[in-house]
Design a protein around this motif. Structure first.
Motif: not given
Length: 235
Positions: A109-113, A117-118, A122-125, A193-200
């Motif tokens: 869910x977080x990865x999709x967000x 949002x890309x 802002x999502x992290x904040x 995408x890989x960074x978004x996955x790791x961050x999620x």
């Protein structure tokens, strides 16, 4: 002849002895009192007529010039290792069936967000702001109302729990640092995408750690107090 044993009054005097020697935490006192009691009763096995104060002083002298310092440090490490083991036991349950399904779902869910949002900033904040509001509300309202227990003596377990919660709160600075590095160094991989996955995955893991530290452990702690130290709970 039956070996002489400590009376309840003598055990109470051992607890008071620990307090006088700068060991106020009751769960740590229990460990030290057990150590002192063993040393005293070993002396009584050879000389049952040895007075309690003399046997206590001889046992204490056996700790060396640093007194309680060495044995206290050893027992602190043992207790911290015990509490840390329990903490990770409850945490790792979220990476085993069936709870790992929830972990995977939250990460997805977080990865999709992140991808929709890309906008990593802002999502992290937003997530950090929610976490900060949660921590403040938990500390000043939810915890005192739900989990806080009034005890007659301090416990090392409470100190460990507070330190663990504080450590996890500081982890929320990591995403902010990543954002700052991105502004300075212009890391292009943050858009991948890989960074978004790791961050999620990292964010969900941090959320799980917080859930365990703020909800699971306090609940287990209250059960532990009621079972192990009911005499400490103020009614």
């Amino acid at each position: 002849m039956e070996t002489r044993k400590l009376t309840e009054d003598e055990v109470d005097r051992l607890f008071a002895f620990c307090t006088r020697h700068y060991v106020p935490e009751y769960d740590l006192q229990v460990e030290l009192v057990d150590h002192l009691a063993s040393g005293i009763e070993e002396q009584w096995a050879e000389n049952p007529d040895l007075p309690f104060p003399v046997a206590l002083n001889k046992t204490f002298d056996g700790f060396g010039i640093f007194g309680f310092s060495k044995i206290k440090s050893q027992k602190e490490k043992e207790l911290r290792r015990k509490y840390r083991k329990l903490f990770w036991k409850y945490t790792l349950e979220f990476y085993k069936l069936p709870k790992i399904l929830l972990t995977i779902a939250l990460t997805t869910v977080l990865f999709t967000a992140y991808r929709l949002i890309n906008n990593f900033f802002w999502l992290t904040i937003s997530l950090m702001a929610i976490a900060i509001i949660f921590i403040i509300g938990y500390k000043y309202w939810y915890y005192p109302k739900t989990y806080k227990v009034e005890v007659k003596k301090p416990l090392m377990l409470f100190s460990y729990l507070n330190s663990r919660q504080t450590e996890l709160s500081f982890f929320f600075q990591i995403p902010l640092l990543i954002i700052q590095w991105n502004k300075v160094l212009h890391y292009s991989f943050m858009n991948r995408p890989i960074f978004a996955l790791i961050a999620s995955f990292f964010t969900v893991t941090l959320g799980i750690l917080m859930y365990v530290a703020f909800f699971v452990v306090p609940q287990k702690l209250n059960q532990h107090l009621n079972e192990q130290f009911p005499q400490l709970i103020e009614t």
